[in-house]
Design a protein around this motif. Sequence first.
Motif, PDB file in Angstrom:
ATOM      1  N   LEU A 105     -20.191  65.522  12.734  1.00  0.00           N
ATOM      2  CA  LEU A 105     -19.195  64.813  12.382  1.00  0.00           C
ATOM      3  C   LEU A 105     -18.790  63.724  13.681  1.00  0.00           C
ATOM      4  N   MET A 106     -18.666  64.474  14.994  1.00  0.00           N
ATOM      5  CA  MET A 106     -18.065  63.959  16.053  1.00  0.00           C
ATOM      6  C   MET A 106     -19.260  62.752  16.537  1.00  0.00           C
ATOM      7  N   LEU A 107     -20.539  62.920  16.171  1.00  0.00           N
ATOM      8  CA  LEU A 107     -21.567  62.084  16.868  1.00  0.00           C
ATOM      9  C   LEU A 107     -21.274  60.757  15.732  1.00  0.00           C
ATOM     10  N   ILE A 108     -21.074  61.138  14.450  1.00  0.00           N
ATOM     11  CA  ILE A 108     -20.988  59.894  13.611  1.00  0.00           C
ATOM     12  C   ILE A 108     -19.584  59.195  13.818  1.00  0.00           C
ATOM     13  N   VAL A 109     -18.426  60.089  14.145  1.00  0.00           N
ATOM     14  CA  VAL A 109     -17.205  59.235  14.387  1.00  0.00           C
ATOM     15  C   VAL A 109     -17.266  58.270  15.702  1.00  0.00           C
ATOM     16  N   VAL A 110     -17.854  59.157  16.787  1.00  0.00           N
ATOM     17  CA  VAL A 110     -17.900  58.315  17.980  1.00  0.00           C
ATOM     18  C   VAL A 110     -18.832  57.114  17.982  1.00  0.00           C
ATOM     19  N   GLY A 111     -19.949  57.160  17.251  1.00  0.00           N
ATOM     20  CA  GLY A 111     -20.916  55.927  17.085  1.00  0.00           C
ATOM     21  C   GLY A 111     -20.061  54.851  16.195  1.00  0.00           C
ATOM     22  N   ARG A 112     -19.612  55.325  14.982  1.00  0.00           N
ATOM     23  CA  ARG A 112     -18.606  54.236  14.312  1.00  0.00           C
ATOM     24  C   ARG A 112     -17.392  53.704  15.296  1.00  0.00           C
ATOM     25  N   ALA A 113     -16.800  54.377  15.963  1.00  0.00           N
ATOM     26  CA  ALA A 113     -15.691  54.076  16.686  1.00  0.00           C
ATOM     27  C   ALA A 113     -16.053  53.083  17.734  1.00  0.00           C
ATOM     28  N   LEU A 114     -17.379  53.040  18.400  1.00  0.00           N
ATOM     29  CA  LEU A 114     -17.666  52.317  19.577  1.00  0.00           C
ATOM     30  C   LEU A 114     -18.324  51.261  19.027  1.00  0.00           C
ATOM     31  N   ARG A 115     -18.753  50.859  17.709  1.00  0.00           N
ATOM     32  CA  ARG A 115     -19.235  49.759  17.189  1.00  0.00           C
ATOM     33  C   ARG A 115     -18.647  48.472  17.766  1.00  0.00           C
ATOM     34  N   PRO A 116     -17.234  48.221  17.631  1.00  0.00           N
ATOM     35  CA  PRO A 116     -16.784  47.151  18.078  1.00  0.00           C
ATOM     36  C   PRO A 116     -17.115  46.665  19.578  1.00  0.00           C
ATOM     37  N   LEU A 117     -17.255  47.745  20.389  1.00  0.00           N
ATOM     38  CA  LEU A 117     -17.708  47.570  21.826  1.00  0.00           C
ATOM     39  C   LEU A 117     -18.980  46.780  21.724  1.00  0.00           C
ATOM     40  N   ASP A 118     -19.967  47.466  20.637  1.00  0.00           N
ATOM     41  CA  ASP A 118     -21.007  46.814  20.730  1.00  0.00           C
ATOM     42  C   ASP A 118     -21.464  45.367  20.215  1.00  0.00           C
ATOM     43  N   ARG A 119     -20.493  45.000  19.088  1.00  0.00           N
ATOM     44  CA  ARG A 119     -20.139  43.623  18.775  1.00  0.00           C
ATOM     45  C   ARG A 119     -19.649  42.755  19.905  1.00  0.00           C
ATOM     46  N   LEU A 120     -18.705  43.439  20.568  1.00  0.00           N
ATOM     47  CA  LEU A 120     -18.080  42.571  21.963  1.00  0.00           C
ATOM     48  C   LEU A 120     -19.204  42.334  23.037  1.00  0.00           C
TER      49      LEU A 120
END
Length: 433
Positions: free
Chosen positions: A157-172
């Motif tokens: 779950l942590m892997l999934i949550v961290v990946g989703r949380a850092l998506r805005p950084l990837d978009r930026l």
Amino acid sequence: MKTIRQQLLIGLLSASLVCVLSAGAMLYRSLLAETNELADLQLRQLAVALPDEFKGTALPENIHDPEEAFVLQAWDRDGAPMHTTVAPGLQPLPHYGLQGYQEKQVNGNLWRIYGVHEPGRYVQVGQPQSARDRLALRMAVRAGAPLLVIALVFSCLMLIVVGRALRPLDRLARAVVGQSPTALQPLDPVAMAPDLRPVVEALNGLMGKFEEALAAQRTFVADAAHELRSPLTALKLQLQLVERAETDAARTLALARLHERLDRGSHLVQQLLSLARHESGLTRTQLQRVDVNSLLVSVVADHSALADSRDIDLGVETVEPVVVQAEPDGLRVMLNNLVDNALRYTQRGGRVDLLAGTDQGRAYLQVRDNGPGVAPEHRERLFDRFFRPDGNEVWGCGLGLSIVRNIVDHHRADIRLEDGEQGKGLRVTVFFP
């Protein structure tokens, strides 16, 4: 250096591992305490039950729990052995004659022993502590298995949550990578996560400054190319006149004008280099304590020959000692340009004064002359590159005050252009922060 994603995952997974290990250790300690209590109770029950369960010497040879390892012994009142029951792998214990519980070291191993004196006999039951430890460990492993499963699920779950949380950084990052150096577009902060909006706004500000710097550079290059074209053309024409001169007098006049053109071209190149050098901002480490009055005296000495050749009274008017935090070379270039302008535009026999002081807590330096001055409507444009008022017959490239403006701005200072004394000439004052 590790990425934010790696740092988050390593930190969270490490914290989870520490929590699981801590929970397992606490579970083991709790189960060990309960195991000791139950095992003590079992030892006592075995010892107390023997007199009631067995009469005379009819003691069975196999009284022990198959899950436990213990030694059961009985002696008569004379100390003669009556019976011994030993679990596989264990050895009989010495006769200790205890009453109650006690711990003993036997052959380097710790034993928990319970002894009880009954009429006509003494019963002793012992158990190695290692057996209790193994039993507690097996119980902890069985009880902790679900905890390990939960830890694995939590890690996924942590892997999934961290990946989703850092998506805005990837978009930026993709939005920044998609920018073109020649056409920077501001990023939309509303489309970003709230935590990233300050970063987006800072990036927009930086891109705006970068765009301004690029525009200034393009303007500088275009203006420099335009201004250099004219003197180079004039030099070529003057050189042709030298070649065509038929008399020595004509050749001497043409060479003199060629030298004049070369002086103007050299002055233009020097001003362009000075302007380019002072386009960049100052850092805090470049600022030093500068004695303004000493600097004024030095600048006057550098320009004294030019002032004498034009019969101009150039000097320092001491008001009070002034020390400012500034970049010494930049301050000298600024003063050189102000004094050079004043000497160029002041009539023969005129006067140019330099002075420094403080006004309402702000240090200032001033250069004033009694020349023709500048019309108020032209004063603001004097700081534009290559601007020269109409009707001006003094040769120059129009960069001196632009260089002064850059140096003033980089020192976060203010500059004012006013009429000189009695309304004659020009007074330039620089106020430091």
